[in-house]
Design a protein around this motif. Structure first.
Motif, PDB file in Angstrom:
ATOM      1  N   TYR A 161      45.909  36.212  56.010  1.00 56.63           N
ATOM      2  CA  TYR A 161      46.430  37.032  54.880  1.00 56.63           C
ATOM      3  C   TYR A 161      46.391  36.128  53.566  1.00 56.63           C
ATOM      4  O   TYR A 161      45.813  36.658  52.743  1.00 56.63           O
ATOM      5  N   ASP A 162      46.863  34.986  53.890  1.00 56.64           N
ATOM      6  CA  ASP A 162      46.845  33.879  52.426  1.00 56.64           C
ATOM      7  C   ASP A 162      45.252  33.834  52.057  1.00 56.64           C
ATOM      8  O   ASP A 162      44.869  33.741  50.854  1.00 56.64           O
ATOM      9  N   SER A 163      44.632  33.503  53.149  1.00 58.08           N
ATOM     10  CA  SER A 163      43.114  33.136  53.058  1.00 58.08           C
ATOM     11  C   SER A 163      42.339  34.496  52.158  1.00 58.08           C
ATOM     12  O   SER A 163      41.773  34.177  51.240  1.00 58.08           O
ATOM     13  N   LEU A 164      42.589  35.722  52.750  1.00 56.18           N
ATOM     14  CA  LEU A 164      42.181  36.818  52.225  1.00 56.18           C
ATOM     15  C   LEU A 164      42.504  36.865  50.805  1.00 56.18           C
ATOM     16  O   LEU A 164      41.846  37.631  49.919  1.00 56.18           O
ATOM     17  N   SER A 165      43.908  36.896  50.617  1.00 63.72           N
ATOM     18  CA  SER A 165      44.677  37.098  49.292  1.00 63.72           C
ATOM     19  C   SER A 165      44.010  35.890  48.127  1.00 63.72           C
ATOM     20  O   SER A 165      43.954  36.535  47.189  1.00 63.72           O
ATOM     21  N   GLN A 166      43.524  35.049  48.557  1.00 62.61           N
ATOM     22  CA  GLN A 166      43.020  33.823  47.853  1.00 62.61           C
ATOM     23  C   GLN A 166      41.396  34.253  47.549  1.00 62.61           C
ATOM     24  O   GLN A 166      40.949  33.281  46.807  1.00 62.61           O
ATOM     25  N   SER A 167      41.118  34.909  48.325  1.00 61.60           N
ATOM     26  CA  SER A 167      39.462  34.955  48.075  1.00 61.60           C
ATOM     27  C   SER A 167      39.027  36.165  47.122  1.00 61.60           C
ATOM     28  O   SER A 167      39.936  36.970  46.815  1.00 61.60           O
ATOM     29  N   SER A 168      37.839  36.510  47.299  1.00 62.75           N
ATOM     30  CA  SER A 168      37.273  37.437  46.224  1.00 62.75           C
ATOM     31  C   SER A 168      37.600  38.890  47.272  1.00 62.75           C
ATOM     32  O   SER A 168      37.343  40.035  46.520  1.00 62.75           O
ATOM     33  N   PHE A 169      38.121  38.987  48.430  1.00 64.74           N
ATOM     34  CA  PHE A 169      38.416  39.994  49.155  1.00 64.74           C
ATOM     35  C   PHE A 169      39.290  40.785  48.377  1.00 64.74           C
ATOM     36  O   PHE A 169      39.154  42.193  48.388  1.00 64.74           O
ATOM     37  N   ALA A 170      40.398  40.334  47.987  1.00 64.38           N
ATOM     38  CA  ALA A 170      41.255  40.947  47.235  1.00 64.38           C
ATOM     39  C   ALA A 170      41.757  40.508  46.038  1.00 64.38           C
ATOM     40  O   ALA A 170      42.919  39.668  45.929  1.00 64.38           O
ATOM     41  N   PRO A 171      40.980  40.818  44.963  1.00 70.50           N
ATOM     42  CA  PRO A 171      41.384  40.118  43.771  1.00 70.50           C
ATOM     43  C   PRO A 171      42.581  40.778  43.130  1.00 70.50           C
ATOM     44  O   PRO A 171      42.919  41.756  43.429  1.00 70.50           O
ATOM     45  N   SER A 172      43.482  39.890  42.739  1.00 67.67           N
ATOM     46  CA  SER A 172      44.750  40.119  42.083  1.00 67.67           C
ATOM     47  C   SER A 172      44.687  40.106  40.653  1.00 67.67           C
ATOM     48  O   SER A 172      43.813  39.533  40.135  1.00 67.67           O
ATOM     49  N   PRO A 173      45.323  40.989  40.069  1.00 64.53           N
ATOM     50  CA  PRO A 173      45.289  41.014  38.360  1.00 64.53           C
ATOM     51  C   PRO A 173      45.536  39.789  37.719  1.00 64.53           C
ATOM     52  O   PRO A 173      44.984  39.457  36.708  1.00 64.53           O
ATOM     53  N   SER A 174      46.195  38.849  38.467  1.00 61.41           N
ATOM     54  CA  SER A 174      46.447  37.546  37.702  1.00 61.41           C
ATOM     55  C   SER A 174      45.070  36.811  37.734  1.00 61.41           C
ATOM     56  O   SER A 174      44.952  35.862  36.968  1.00 61.41           O
ATOM     57  N   ARG A 175      44.468  36.898  38.804  1.00 61.62           N
ATOM     58  CA  ARG A 175      43.095  36.171  38.941  1.00 61.62           C
ATOM     59  C   ARG A 175      41.840  36.940  38.408  1.00 61.62           C
ATOM     60  O   ARG A 175      40.987  36.119  37.923  1.00 61.62           O
ATOM     61  N   ALA A 176      41.940  38.092  38.260  1.00 64.05           N
ATOM     62  CA  ALA A 176      40.867  38.689  38.058  1.00 64.05           C
ATOM     63  C   ALA A 176      41.046  39.809  36.909  1.00 64.05           C
ATOM     64  O   ALA A 176      41.706  40.837  37.346  1.00 64.05           O
ATOM     65  N   SER A 177      40.450  39.857  35.898  1.00 60.98           N
ATOM     66  CA  SER A 177      40.748  40.891  34.858  1.00 60.98           C
ATOM     67  C   SER A 177      39.647  41.964  35.016  1.00 60.98           C
ATOM     68  O   SER A 177      38.812  41.726  35.964  1.00 60.98           O
ATOM     69  N   ALA A 178      40.032  43.219  34.477  1.00 62.91           N
ATOM     70  CA  ALA A 178      39.158  44.392  34.857  1.00 62.91           C
ATOM     71  C   ALA A 178      37.678  43.901  34.227  1.00 62.91           C
ATOM     72  O   ALA A 178      37.069  44.517  34.772  1.00 62.91           O
ATOM     73  N   ASP A 179      37.557  43.109  33.337  1.00 61.00           N
ATOM     74  CA  ASP A 179      36.381  42.860  32.785  1.00 61.00           C
ATOM     75  C   ASP A 179      35.513  41.981  33.606  1.00 61.00           C
ATOM     76  O   ASP A 179      34.282  41.973  33.749  1.00 61.00           O
ATOM     77  N   SER A 180      36.104  41.377  34.469  1.00 55.97           N
ATOM     78  CA  SER A 180      35.507  40.361  35.440  1.00 55.97           C
ATOM     79  C   SER A 180      34.963  41.128  36.549  1.00 55.97           C
ATOM     80  O   SER A 180      34.177  40.584  37.517  1.00 55.97           O
ATOM     81  N   LEU A 181      35.392  42.395  36.802  1.00 57.97           N
ATOM     82  CA  LEU A 181      35.049  43.187  38.125  1.00 57.97           C
ATOM     83  C   LEU A 181      33.761  43.732  37.661  1.00 57.97           C
ATOM     84  O   LEU A 181      33.325  44.243  36.814  1.00 57.97           O
TER      85      LEU A 181
END
Length: 188
Positions: A161-181
């Motif tokens: 879970y933590d590995s997937l949460s920190q990867s590009s599999f599940a970007p979080s709003p704090s790590r990825a803005s809408a413009d970077s998607l």
């Protein structure tokens, strides 16, 4: 409009609106990996102890007519259960006191202990136990087997879970803005 694992944005660079959290896919995948680790631990302890405490047979035997189909039916039920628990873990993750494998371990062992009283009833009414194809689970060795299996599930669940949460599999709003998607709209 673009959808990327729970985040929706318009092509016209409008602010994103959030759909169901991306923890659901990570929890689902981590739960399935945890379920497979549980099965590996079960195969090892069954080989070492030669006890009749197969969880796949236990699960399949709960359904009328399920006992003859226990290998595949039990596997299906076990993986669905593992995935559902993984999604629950994902939704509770931020409330748990430890990250990673420790959080998964605590979650799985707590689940095992909370649900253990159900086995008091199953030991008396389960058709496979009554027929002698499974031994009662509410005994010291089967209890330790279940603890061992849930340790394997929980450690794997938390780590994946933590590995997937920190990867590009599940970007979080704090790590990825809408413009970077990526914009994957299909404008023909």
């Amino acid at each position: 409009m673009t959808m990327w694992l729970g985040t929706v944005r318009n092509s016209a660079s409008q602010p994103p609106s959030v759909l169901p959290s991306p923890v659901v896919p990570a929890g689902l995948v981590a739960g399935i990996f945890g379920a497979l680790a549980f099965l590996a631990a079960m195969a090892l302890d069954l080989a070492l102890t030669r006890r009749k405490t197969n969880d796949l047979r236990l699960l399949a035997g709960l359904l009328p007519g399920g006992a003859p189909h226990w290998p595949w039916l039990g596997l299906l039920m076990h993986c669905v259960n593992g995935a559902a628990l993984g999604m629950l873990y994902g939704s509770l993750r931020k409330r748990l006191p430890h990250p990673g494998w420790k959080g998964g371990l605590l979650f799985a062992v707590a689940e095992n202990l909370i649900l253990w009283p159900v086995l008091l009833v199953l030991d008396r009414i389960h058709p496979e136990v009554r027929a002698g194809r499974l031994e009662p689970f509410n005994r010291p060795v089967p209890f330790l087997q279940e603890v061992w299996r849930h340790v394997a599930y929980g450690v794997t669940l938390g780590w994946v879970y933590d590995s997937l949460s920190q990867s590009s599999f599940a970007p979080s709003p704090s790590r990825a803005s809408a413009d970077s998607l990526p914009d994957v709209t299909n404008e023909d």
